[in-house]
Design a protein around this motif. Structure first.
Motif, mmCIF file in Angstrom:
data_model
loop_
_atom_site.group_PDB
_atom_site.id
_atom_site.type_symbol
_atom_site.label_atom_id
_atom_site.label_comp_id
_atom_site.label_asym_id
_atom_site.label_seq_id
_atom_site.Cartn_x
_atom_site.Cartn_y
_atom_site.Cartn_z
ATOM 1 N N ALA A 72 0.837 -1.201 0.000
ATOM 2 C CA ALA A 72 0.000 0.000 0.000
ATOM 3 C C ALA A 72 0.872 1.250 0.000
ATOM 4 N N GLN A 73 0.515 2.224 -0.824
ATOM 5 C CA GLN A 73 1.255 3.477 -0.879
ATOM 6 C C GLN A 73 0.811 4.364 0.280
ATOM 7 N N LEU A 74 1.662 4.448 1.320
ATOM 8 C CA LEU A 74 1.278 5.141 2.548
ATOM 9 C C LEU A 74 2.026 6.451 2.751
ATOM 10 N N ASP A 75 2.849 6.832 1.788
ATOM 11 C CA ASP A 75 3.662 8.031 1.984
ATOM 12 C C ASP A 75 3.026 9.280 1.384
ATOM 13 N N THR A 76 1.858 9.147 0.785
ATOM 14 C CA THR A 76 1.196 10.304 0.183
ATOM 15 C C THR A 76 -0.204 10.510 0.751
ATOM 16 N N LEU A 77 -0.461 9.983 1.932
ATOM 17 C CA LEU A 77 -1.805 10.089 2.514
ATOM 18 C C LEU A 77 -2.082 11.530 2.932
ATOM 19 N N GLN A 78 -3.281 11.998 2.622
ATOM 20 C CA GLN A 78 -3.680 13.357 2.964
ATOM 21 C C GLN A 78 -4.370 13.374 4.324
ATOM 22 N N VAL A 79 -3.913 14.269 5.189
ATOM 23 C CA VAL A 79 -4.496 14.373 6.520
ATOM 24 C C VAL A 79 -5.866 15.035 6.440
ATOM 25 N N ILE A 80 -6.821 14.465 7.144
ATOM 26 C CA ILE A 80 -8.182 14.985 7.215
ATOM 27 C C ILE A 80 -8.413 15.467 8.643
ATOM 28 N N GLU A 81 -8.932 16.669 8.804
ATOM 29 C CA GLU A 81 -9.199 17.221 10.122
ATOM 30 C C GLU A 81 -10.699 17.284 10.362
ATOM 31 N N TYR A 82 -11.139 16.659 11.445
ATOM 32 C CA TYR A 82 -12.537 16.728 11.853
ATOM 33 C C TYR A 82 -12.640 17.564 13.124
ATOM 34 N N ALA A 83 -13.598 18.474 13.163
ATOM 35 C CA ALA A 83 -13.883 19.206 14.396
ATOM 36 C C ALA A 83 -14.714 18.308 15.295
ATOM 37 N N ARG A 84 -14.138 17.938 16.445
ATOM 38 C CA ARG A 84 -14.883 17.083 17.369
ATOM 39 C C ARG A 84 -15.912 17.921 18.120
ATOM 40 N N PRO A 85 -17.080 17.355 18.439
ATOM 41 C CA PRO A 85 -18.114 18.108 19.161
ATOM 42 C C PRO A 85 -17.602 18.592 20.507
ATOM 43 N N GLY A 86 -18.102 19.742 20.927
ATOM 44 C CA GLY A 86 -17.718 20.259 22.247
ATOM 45 C C GLY A 86 -16.940 21.547 22.116
ATOM 46 N N GLU A 87 -15.877 21.676 22.890
ATOM 47 C CA GLU A 87 -15.099 22.900 22.924
ATOM 48 C C GLU A 87 -14.429 23.166 21.578
ATOM 49 N N ALA A 88 -14.277 24.443 21.268
ATOM 50 C CA ALA A 88 -13.631 24.830 20.018
ATOM 51 C C ALA A 88 -12.167 24.384 20.024
ATOM 52 N N GLY A 89 -11.680 24.034 18.859
ATOM 53 C CA GLY A 89 -10.280 23.656 18.754
ATOM 54 C C GLY A 89 -9.998 22.197 18.991
ATOM 55 N N ARG A 90 -11.041 21.402 19.254
ATOM 56 C CA ARG A 90 -10.837 19.961 19.468
ATOM 57 C C ARG A 90 -10.883 19.284 18.100
ATOM 58 N N ILE A 91 -9.726 18.856 17.624
ATOM 59 C CA ILE A 91 -9.601 18.324 16.270
ATOM 60 C C ILE A 91 -9.257 16.842 16.331
ATOM 61 N N ARG A 92 -9.880 16.076 15.455
ATOM 62 C CA ARG A 92 -9.494 14.677 15.253
ATOM 63 C C ARG A 92 -8.778 14.582 13.919
ATOM 64 N N TYR A 93 -7.602 13.953 13.956
ATOM 65 C CA TYR A 93 -6.793 13.808 12.748
ATOM 66 C C TYR A 93 -6.954 12.400 12.192
ATOM 67 N N CYS A 94 -7.219 12.330 10.903
ATOM 68 C CA CYS A 94 -7.434 11.050 10.232
ATOM 69 C C CYS A 94 -6.709 11.057 8.891
ATOM 70 N N THR B 87 -7.327 1.948 0.315
ATOM 71 C CA THR B 87 -8.510 1.081 0.292
ATOM 72 C C THR B 87 -9.800 1.857 0.484
ATOM 73 N N GLY B 88 -9.688 3.132 0.921
ATOM 74 C CA GLY B 88 -10.872 3.925 1.211
ATOM 75 C C GLY B 88 -11.181 4.031 2.689
ATOM 76 N N ASP B 89 -10.576 3.174 3.520
ATOM 77 C CA ASP B 89 -10.844 3.206 4.956
ATOM 78 C C ASP B 89 -10.243 4.459 5.593
ATOM 79 N N VAL B 90 -10.967 5.056 6.528
ATOM 80 C CA VAL B 90 -10.493 6.229 7.260
ATOM 81 C C VAL B 90 -9.946 5.773 8.607
ATOM 82 N N VAL B 91 -8.717 6.219 8.931
ATOM 83 C CA VAL B 91 -8.022 5.795 10.147
ATOM 84 C C VAL B 91 -7.742 7.029 10.998
#
Length: 208
Positions: A174-196, A201-205
């Protein structure tokens, strides 16, 4: 049995509840007369309050930086593990159903793919955390609300929760050196970010 000690503070808690089902659950808790009734009522009241909280937090769970996901025809890791996706992925959290081949009934789970560190070409394995969706569900609780609650959690806390993860091997080559980081704003306080990241394969980690 001593008198039920809850009514003294129930009136304060009930003011913040949102749904008739939650208010009914607290009324049953207040009126519980035996230890068994109290235990059952407490469980239902807790589930009802969590559902109210999840419903309130759901609108806050929008994506902070959401690139388009690729629609790959390849089988996903989840499918290879015997799961089928039930509803859209939300903040890195999946609602899946087992696909048994032994004649048993399918079981639904909330699931999250996790890497303790950012994925690199040297990464060999991931962890899949799952929690079975209760059947039957408590009053006013839906799988989406549980999914939203998981979205609000710090993914690394799942390691500390006692849930036993499933070890998932990454696809060879699997080509893992070009993965694009996705940032999700987690519910609750501002600035709480989940990095994926999204795997080829399409799976989000999710990762720390």
């Amino acid at each position: 049995m001593e008198p039920n000690p809850y009514p003294a503070w129930l009136s304060q808690v009930r003011e913040i509840t949102q749904t008739p089902a939650t208010r009914q659950a607290f009324e049953a808790l207040k009126n519980a007369a035996t230890p068994d009734e109290l235990a059952i009522a407490a469980q239902k009241a807790t589930a009802a309050v969590l559902a109210d909280i999840a419903a309130e937090m759901a609108p806050l769970g929008s994506q902070a930086n959401m690139p388009g996901f690729s629609n790959t025809p390849q089988p996903t890791l989840l499918e290879q593990l015997g799961f089928t996706q039930v509803s859209p992925m939300n903040g890195g959290v999946y609602h899946v159903r087992s696909n048994p081949t032994n004649g048993t009934a399918p079981v639904e789970y909330i699931a999250l793919l996790y890497s303790p560190v950012p994925i690199t070409p040297a990464t060999e394995r991931l962890q899949l955390f799952t929690q079975r969706v209760p059947d039957p569900l408590p009053i006013d609780v839906s799988p989406l609300q549980i999914q939203t609650h998981w979205h609000s959690l710090d993914a690394r806390r799942l390691e500390e929760s006692g849930l036993e993860p499933i070890t998932v091997d990454l696809p060879a080559g699997a080509q893992l050196d070009t993965l694009q980081v996705i940032e999700y704003a987690r519910p609750g306080e501002a600035g709480r970010i989940r990095y994926c990241v999204q795997l080829p394969t399409g799976d989000v980690v999710c990762y720390n």
